[in-house]
Every structure is written in C-alpha cells, then in structure tokens.
Motif scaffolding. Structure first.
Motif, PDB file in Angstrom:
ATOM      1  N   GLU A  87       7.533  17.648  17.400  1.00  0.00           N
ATOM      2  CA  GLU A  87       7.752  18.989  17.925  1.00  0.00           C
ATOM      3  C   GLU A  87       7.168  20.028  16.970  1.00  0.00           C
ATOM      4  OE1 GLU A  87      11.432  21.243  20.216  1.00  0.00           O
ATOM      5  OE2 GLU A  87      11.861  19.887  18.562  1.00  0.00           O
ATOM      6  N   ASP A  88       6.770  21.187  17.526  1.00  0.00           N
ATOM      7  CA  ASP A  88       6.244  22.267  16.701  1.00  0.00           C
ATOM      8  C   ASP A  88       7.253  22.670  15.629  1.00  0.00           C
ATOM      9  OD1 ASP A  88       4.015  22.339  18.260  1.00  0.00           O
ATOM     10  OD2 ASP A  88       4.549  24.150  19.356  1.00  0.00           O
ATOM     11  N   SER A  89       6.725  23.076  14.483  1.00  0.00           N
ATOM     12  CA  SER A  89       7.561  23.635  13.426  1.00  0.00           C
ATOM     13  C   SER A  89       6.700  24.593  12.616  1.00  0.00           C
ATOM     14  CB  SER A  89       8.122  22.528  12.533  1.00  0.00           C
ATOM     15  OG  SER A  89       7.062  21.801  11.919  1.00  0.00           O
ATOM     16  N   GLY A  90       7.325  25.388  11.786  1.00  0.00           N
ATOM     17  CA  GLY A  90       6.585  26.366  11.010  1.00  0.00           C
ATOM     18  C   GLY A  90       6.815  27.764  11.539  1.00  0.00           C
ATOM     19  N   GLN A  91       5.985  28.699  11.110  1.00  0.00           N
ATOM     20  CA  GLN A  91       6.067  30.082  11.555  1.00  0.00           C
ATOM     21  C   GLN A  91       4.718  30.520  12.088  1.00  0.00           C
ATOM     22  OE1 GLN A  91       7.668  31.950   7.944  1.00  0.00           O
ATOM     23  NE2 GLN A  91       9.631  32.184   8.992  1.00  0.00           N
TER      24      GLN A  91
ATOM     25  N   GLU B 153       3.921  40.312  11.925  1.00  0.00           N
ATOM     26  CA  GLU B 153       5.181  39.829  12.471  1.00  0.00           C
ATOM     27  C   GLU B 153       5.099  38.345  12.785  1.00  0.00           C
ATOM     28  OE1 GLU B 153       8.179  40.936  16.196  1.00  0.00           O
ATOM     29  OE2 GLU B 153       6.341  42.082  15.835  1.00  0.00           O
ATOM     30  N   VAL B 154       6.107  37.597  12.363  1.00  0.00           N
ATOM     31  CA  VAL B 154       6.174  36.170  12.656  1.00  0.00           C
ATOM     32  C   VAL B 154       7.404  35.900  13.503  1.00  0.00           C
ATOM     33  CG1 VAL B 154       4.929  35.456  10.588  1.00  0.00           C
ATOM     34  CG2 VAL B 154       7.426  35.669  10.517  1.00  0.00           C
ATOM     35  N   ILE B 155       7.362  34.808  14.232  1.00  0.00           N
ATOM     36  CA  ILE B 155       8.440  34.433  15.129  1.00  0.00           C
ATOM     37  C   ILE B 155       9.168  33.221  14.561  1.00  0.00           C
ATOM     38  CG2 ILE B 155       9.018  33.823  17.499  1.00  0.00           C
ATOM     39  CD1 ILE B 155       7.737  36.609  17.099  1.00  0.00           C
ATOM     40  N   LYS B 156      10.483  33.277  14.585  1.00  0.00           N
ATOM     41  CA  LYS B 156      11.287  32.171  14.045  1.00  0.00           C
ATOM     42  C   LYS B 156      11.746  31.238  15.164  1.00  0.00           C
ATOM     43  CE  LYS B 156      12.968  35.011  10.202  1.00  0.00           C
ATOM     44  NZ  LYS B 156      14.168  35.547   9.512  1.00  0.00           N
ATOM     45  N   ASP B 157      12.395  30.172  14.758  1.00  0.00           N
ATOM     46  CA  ASP B 157      13.010  29.226  15.694  1.00  0.00           C
ATOM     47  C   ASP B 157      11.987  28.624  16.657  1.00  0.00           C
ATOM     48  OD1 ASP B 157      15.499  29.800  14.554  1.00  0.00           O
ATOM     49  OD2 ASP B 157      15.748  31.524  15.878  1.00  0.00           O
ATOM     50  N   VAL B 158      10.943  28.056  16.086  1.00  0.00           N
ATOM     51  CA  VAL B 158       9.875  27.456  16.879  1.00  0.00           C
ATOM     52  C   VAL B 158      10.364  26.178  17.554  1.00  0.00           C
ATOM     53  CG1 VAL B 158       7.583  26.436  16.769  1.00  0.00           C
ATOM     54  CG2 VAL B 158       8.138  28.407  15.344  1.00  0.00           C
ATOM     55  N   ARG B 159      10.020  26.010  18.817  1.00  0.00           N
ATOM     56  CA  ARG B 159      10.361  24.793  19.556  1.00  0.00           C
ATOM     57  C   ARG B 159       9.208  24.434  20.495  1.00  0.00           C
ATOM     58  NH1 ARG B 159      16.224  25.283  22.173  1.00  0.00           N
ATOM     59  NH2 ARG B 159      15.705  23.116  22.637  1.00  0.00           N
ATOM     60  N   GLY B 160       9.217  23.194  20.979  1.00  0.00           N
ATOM     61  CA  GLY B 160       8.221  22.767  21.942  1.00  0.00           C
ATOM     62  C   GLY B 160       7.053  22.030  21.303  1.00  0.00           C
TER      63      GLY B 160
ATOM     64  N   PHE C 113      -3.596  13.302  14.029  1.00  0.00           N
ATOM     65  CA  PHE C 113      -2.152  13.468  13.873  1.00  0.00           C
ATOM     66  C   PHE C 113      -1.784  14.097  12.540  1.00  0.00           C
ATOM     67  CE2 PHE C 113      -1.934  10.723  17.492  1.00  0.00           C
ATOM     68  CZ  PHE C 113      -0.881  11.274  18.179  1.00  0.00           C
ATOM     69  N   GLN C 114      -2.662  14.016  11.567  1.00  0.00           N
ATOM     70  CA  GLN C 114      -2.401  14.747  10.333  1.00  0.00           C
ATOM     71  C   GLN C 114      -2.256  16.229  10.618  1.00  0.00           C
ATOM     72  OE1 GLN C 114      -5.666  13.506   7.722  1.00  0.00           O
ATOM     73  NE2 GLN C 114      -4.128  12.670   6.331  1.00  0.00           N
ATOM     74  N   GLY C 115      -3.159  16.761  11.451  1.00  0.00           N
ATOM     75  CA  GLY C 115      -3.064  18.168  11.807  1.00  0.00           C
ATOM     76  C   GLY C 115      -1.907  18.436  12.728  1.00  0.00           C
ATOM     77  N   ALA C 116      -1.495  17.431  13.523  1.00  0.00           N
ATOM     78  CA  ALA C 116      -0.483  17.663  14.537  1.00  0.00           C
ATOM     79  C   ALA C 116       0.926  17.651  13.991  1.00  0.00           C
ATOM     80  CB  ALA C 116      -0.602  16.596  15.622  1.00  0.00           C
ATOM     81  N   THR C 117       1.125  17.160  12.785  1.00  0.00           N
ATOM     82  CA  THR C 117       2.498  17.005  12.302  1.00  0.00           C
ATOM     83  C   THR C 117       2.795  17.844  11.072  1.00  0.00           C
ATOM     84  OG1 THR C 117       1.829  15.101  10.954  1.00  0.00           O
ATOM     85  CG2 THR C 117       2.608  14.645  13.187  1.00  0.00           C
TER      86      THR C 117
ATOM     87  N   ARG D 111      -4.875  24.111  12.422  1.00  0.00           N
ATOM     88  CA  ARG D 111      -5.160  25.428  12.964  1.00  0.00           C
ATOM     89  C   ARG D 111      -4.004  25.887  13.819  1.00  0.00           C
ATOM     90  NH1 ARG D 111      -7.477  20.706  15.345  1.00  0.00           N
ATOM     91  NH2 ARG D 111      -7.057  20.744  17.549  1.00  0.00           N
ATOM     92  N   GLY D 112      -4.036  27.154  14.189  1.00  0.00           N
ATOM     93  CA  GLY D 112      -3.091  27.667  15.163  1.00  0.00           C
ATOM     94  C   GLY D 112      -3.864  28.557  16.102  1.00  0.00           C
ATOM     95  N   ARG D 113      -3.628  28.457  17.389  1.00  0.00           N
ATOM     96  CA  ARG D 113      -4.387  29.258  18.334  1.00  0.00           C
ATOM     97  C   ARG D 113      -3.453  29.803  19.386  1.00  0.00           C
ATOM     98  NH1 ARG D 113      -7.235  24.800  17.740  1.00  0.00           N
ATOM     99  NH2 ARG D 113      -6.704  23.993  19.772  1.00  0.00           N
ATOM    100  N   GLY D 114      -3.827  30.944  19.956  1.00  0.00           N
ATOM    101  CA  GLY D 114      -2.989  31.559  20.975  1.00  0.00           C
ATOM    102  C   GLY D 114      -2.987  30.743  22.235  1.00  0.00           C
ATOM    103  N   GLY D 115      -1.970  30.973  23.072  1.00  0.00           N
ATOM    104  CA  GLY D 115      -1.950  30.365  24.386  1.00  0.00           C
ATOM    105  C   GLY D 115      -1.183  29.098  24.474  1.00  0.00           C
ATOM    106  N   ARG D 116      -0.463  28.705  23.437  1.00  0.00           N
ATOM    107  CA  ARG D 116       0.246  27.453  23.548  1.00  0.00           C
ATOM    108  C   ARG D 116       1.688  27.610  23.103  1.00  0.00           C
ATOM    109  NH1 ARG D 116      -4.747  26.750  22.068  1.00  0.00           N
ATOM    110  NH2 ARG D 116      -4.258  26.967  19.894  1.00  0.00           N
ATOM    111  N   ALA D 117       2.273  28.717  23.463  1.00  0.00           N
ATOM    112  CA  ALA D 117       3.672  28.930  23.128  1.00  0.00           C
ATOM    113  C   ALA D 117       4.546  28.176  24.093  1.00  0.00           C
ATOM    114  CB  ALA D 117       3.986  30.411  23.222  1.00  0.00           C
ATOM    115  N   PRO D 118       5.831  28.029  23.785  1.00  0.00           N
ATOM    116  CA  PRO D 118       6.708  27.334  24.703  1.00  0.00           C
ATOM    117  C   PRO D 118       7.024  28.195  25.899  1.00  0.00           C
ATOM    118  CG  PRO D 118       7.955  28.240  22.914  1.00  0.00           C
ATOM    119  CD  PRO D 118       6.520  28.536  22.641  1.00  0.00           C
ATOM    120  N   PHE D 119       7.217  27.571  27.029  1.00  0.00           N
ATOM    121  CA  PHE D 119       7.622  28.282  28.233  1.00  0.00           C
ATOM    122  C   PHE D 119       9.105  28.593  28.171  1.00  0.00           C
ATOM    123  CE2 PHE D 119       9.451  28.212  32.476  1.00  0.00           C
ATOM    124  CZ  PHE D 119       8.703  29.181  33.087  1.00  0.00           C
TER     125      PHE D 119
END
Length: 469
Positions: free
Chosen positions: A106-110, A189-196, A266-270, A21-29
C-alpha cells in the motif's frame, strides 16, 4: 468501444532511490471527498473588482465553444535533486506492465499537492515558460491569449457547469497574455494519512527511460483554440504507450517487462519516502529525453474491484477533454494490492460524447473565460485573483498585499522578445544550464458505501496532493 462510467485524480510525491517517482493522477478514490478550501485567514482577499454568478453567464456561440487545432508545444521533467532541476523536453514514463500480477504494498509516505509550486515556489510558472522558450527560440508570446494549467481551467469549467467547489487562483497579465496560476494554501503543502495503491501501481507498471533517469514527474504544454482564444495549457502526464495504435481493453502483452526487471520495479514500488524540499534560488535546466506525440499519452487511475463496479467517468472525461488526453488506463485490485483487471483504452469517442452531452456548460465556460480575460486585460497594471466560494458566485479581486508575479523579470522580458542576442540560454543567475550526462536520446527503451481509496475524485480529495483537474 465499451465505455466506462467516472472518478478522478490527484498527487505528487518526490521520492529517492532508483526509479522512484511520484506523479499526479493516482490518488485514492474517496466516495466522500476531503476538500481543502481556500484559507482566507492565511491569504486574505483583496479589493473586489467584479462579481457574477453562473446564471449570469450567457451561452457562447457553438463554433467558439470547442477545442480545435491542438498541438504539442513543449515539455519537461522534474528531477529528484537538491537543486530545483528540470530536463527539457523530458519524457513521460513508458507503460511497461508486468508479465504476471504481483501483490503491491500500500502507498505510504507524504505527497505534495502541486509539484511545480513545491519544487520552485517563488515562480511556479517559470519552468513552464523556460521549457517553451528553450524548445522554440522563435516563440511569439503575442500569439498566446491564455497561459493556464488543467487545474485552473478545470475549476472554471466546474463553476460554469454549476458544480459546487471552492477555489482560487492568481491572474497576471504579461504583454497581452493572461496567466492563470493555481493558488494553494501553501506551495509545499503535503497530505497526511496516505492510503491505497495509487502510487505503487504506476511505479511498478511504468518505467522512466535512461535519458530521463531520476525523474519525478513529466509536465506537458499544449496549444489549442477555445472560446476565440489561443490557449497554452500545462498538465501532468501519467505516461505514454509506445504504440498507441495497439491500445486494447486489456493489458498489452507486447509491452510487459521481463522478470529480470521485476525486482527493480518493486524497489520503486515499496519505498516509503519523505518529500524532497529543494533549496530556493537557482533553477537548473538540463537537456534530455525526446518529445512524445499527444496521441500516445495516457491518464491512469486505480480502483478497488471488490464491488465489481466500473469506475465512474463523469469527473474524469472533462479532465481528459481539457488536457486533450486520448488514452485512459484503469486498474482494479482485489482490495489487497493484486491487480488482475487492467484496462487500457482509447477514450476519444467517450470524451466526444461527453462534450455533446455537456454543450451548454462548455458554452458557459467559454463565456466565463472571455469575461475573465477581458477584466484582466482591462486591469493589466494590477495583480488579480479569481476566488470562488462555491457554485453561487465567482469574484475577480486584486491580490492582497504585494501579490505574486507570474515570472521573474528576465523571463517576462523573454516573453516580450527581449531574449539574449543568441536566442539561446536564458540566464541571469536565476537559471543555469548543465548538459551533464544528459543528451537527446531518441531511442525507446522498449525493454457499497465503504471508502475506496484507490482512485481520486476530480474534487481535491485531500489525499495525495495535486488534483490537477
């Protein structure tokens, strides 16, 4: 109770696979935010109706500049499906921390900026209204003055407090209810260069229960009084704590998942996924999940603990106040994805202290809300938008061109009390219902200056997507 000190939030990423899943509120600082300003070339401005600055805002009476009588109204989950599908009432993911810390990838994807717009771009408010009408067949729209989301209200609050941030959102009047609808440059709109680690952490430390399997995000609608208005507010929930009375300053051991569930977590986490682009057209509505009390809801942030600095709460507290979220989780990692310092807190006292310290800004916020509602109702035959180029002034304008309506015709009729005679399903071909394998399931499955990309700023950071405050 110890207090934190601020930073904030962002994102959504549809993902495939079991438990993903993906949920709001957990973007990198980001200590230096990368904001996305309104694109005036792609979306030109319409005719100006009213313009005023924050100094023009008087102080609303103290007794009106407070939130009171907060109640849960409805909720729904977005599913990861080819056809846009929501589950009502749905359920947020449950806080299920690991027994032993494990290093996360680390996060990856869009990631989409706004899940509602990305999943259903024609009418992003339609799922919200469907959830309300399906939950309460006797819902009286005449009792609602403002129908908004945490993002639009948060933008107005920032402007009233003199914080410099550009934004815009649409304003539509249906009956006597004023709708505020966020307006991004592109609904998908999607955001590129995901980190964190802002997405992999909650994927490992929270669990979607069986009754809402396949969920991507949980959306909640609450009602409260503010500024003399009855407001319905939609926001995205990071999760819930099964026993909110057990909230402490550390990870609750009694909710830790067993080692047998570790691999699945961890399947979902990676997983690195691309966002699902749903087909336009029908909105599929299912029944499933069960309501969760507001007192159990939490907001979640991750942050690097490298510099041993507590997270700054100055931008987070107003968001928690608008969404009336009482619990906050901050998870610190070692810079390489190992989370050994996880704090679960009831921050109600901290939020109330923020309200006291910012009373003048909140009173100006109440005045601003009153002005916009009055302008909207006086121009109810027009499609409007609010545009703010920065802290100096704010404009109310007509939407350019054809404009965007809040709801399809059948739902506009539904809000006016013109639902089908049986008071049940709302369906004219744009929505359809499927009980499928879902059913109401009330059981709980208790089973220094360096960029820090692990908790989002309340300003649109340009990282993960939906900065909902």
């Amino acid at each position: 109770m110890d207090s934190f000190s601020g930073s904030s939030r962002g994102g959504f990423a549809p993902r495939g696979g079991r438990g993903a899943r993906g949920r709001g509120g957990r973007a990198p600082f980001l200590t230096k935010t990368r904001e996305t300003n309104p694109d005036l070339e792609k979306h030109p401005l319409g005719c100006l109706i009213k313009e005023f600055g924050s100094p023009d805002l008087g102080l609303n009476p103290v007794d009106l500049a407070k939130i009171s009588d907060c109640q849960y109204v409805a909720s729904y989950n977005w599913l990861n499906d080819e056809v846009p599908t929501i589950v009502i009432p749905g359920k947020p993911p449950q806080w299920t921390p690991l027994q032993e810390p494990q290093r996360l990838k680390e996060d990856s994807g869009q990631y989409f900026r706004d899940p509602n717009a990305a999943m259903y771009p024609d009418y992003p408010m339609a799922p919200v209204v469907n959830a309300v009408l399906e939950t309460d067949s006797e819902f009286d729209a005449a009792r609602t003055d403002v129908f908004a989301c945490g993002s639009t209200l948060g933008n107005l609050l920032r402007f009233a407090r003199g914080i410099d941030k550009a934004f815009r959102f649409n304003v539509v009047v249906i009956g006597d209810t004023v709708f505020f609808m966020r307006k991004d440059n592109d609904p998908r709109e999607v955001i590129k260069d995901v980190r964190g680690f802002g997405h992999t952490f909650p994927e490992a430390y929270t669990t979607w229960e069986h009754s809402v399997k396949g969920s991507e995000t949980h959306q909640r609608i609450i009602r409260y009084k503010f500024g003399g208005f009855s407001c319905l507010v939609r926001f995205e929930s990071d999760g819930y704590i099964p026993d909110s009375s057990a909230v402490t300053n550390t990870t609750p051991a009694n909710t830790a998942v067993g080692q047998g569930d570790l691999f699945q977590a961890f399947q979902g986490a990676t997983i690195s996924q691309q966002p699902t682009i749903n087909k336009l057209g029908s909105l599929k509505i299912k029944q499933g999940g069960s309501p969760v009390p507001q007192k159990s809801i939490f907001d979640l942030k991750t942050r690097s603990g490298k510099y041993k600095k507590d997270i700054d709460m100055s931008d987070i507290l107003p968001q928690l106040w608008i969404n009336q979220i009482p619990n906050f989780i901050v998870a610190y990692h070692d810079g390489r994805g190992l989370f050994e310092d996880i704090r679960v807190r009831d921050v109600s006292d901290d939020v109330q202290a923020w309200v006291t310290d910012n009373s003048d800004g909140i009173r100006r916020f109440a005045t601003l809300l009153d002005k916009i509602v009055d302008i909207a109702r006086s121009n109810s035959d027009k499609l409007l938008e609010v545009y703010c180029p920065g802290k100096e002034h704010l404009e109310v304008r007509e939407q350019y061109g054809d404009g965007a309506h809040a709801l399809p015709a059948d739902l506009r009729d539904g809000l006016d009390g013109s639902k089908d005679g049986d008071g049940g399903d709302i369906s004219d071909g744009d929505e359809y219902y499927d009980s499928d394998e879902y059913g109401f399931d009330n059981r709980s499955d208790d089973s220094s200056e360096e960029l820090d990309y692990t908790a989002c700023s309340a300003h649109d950071c340009g990282y993960c997507g939906k900065c909902t405050y």
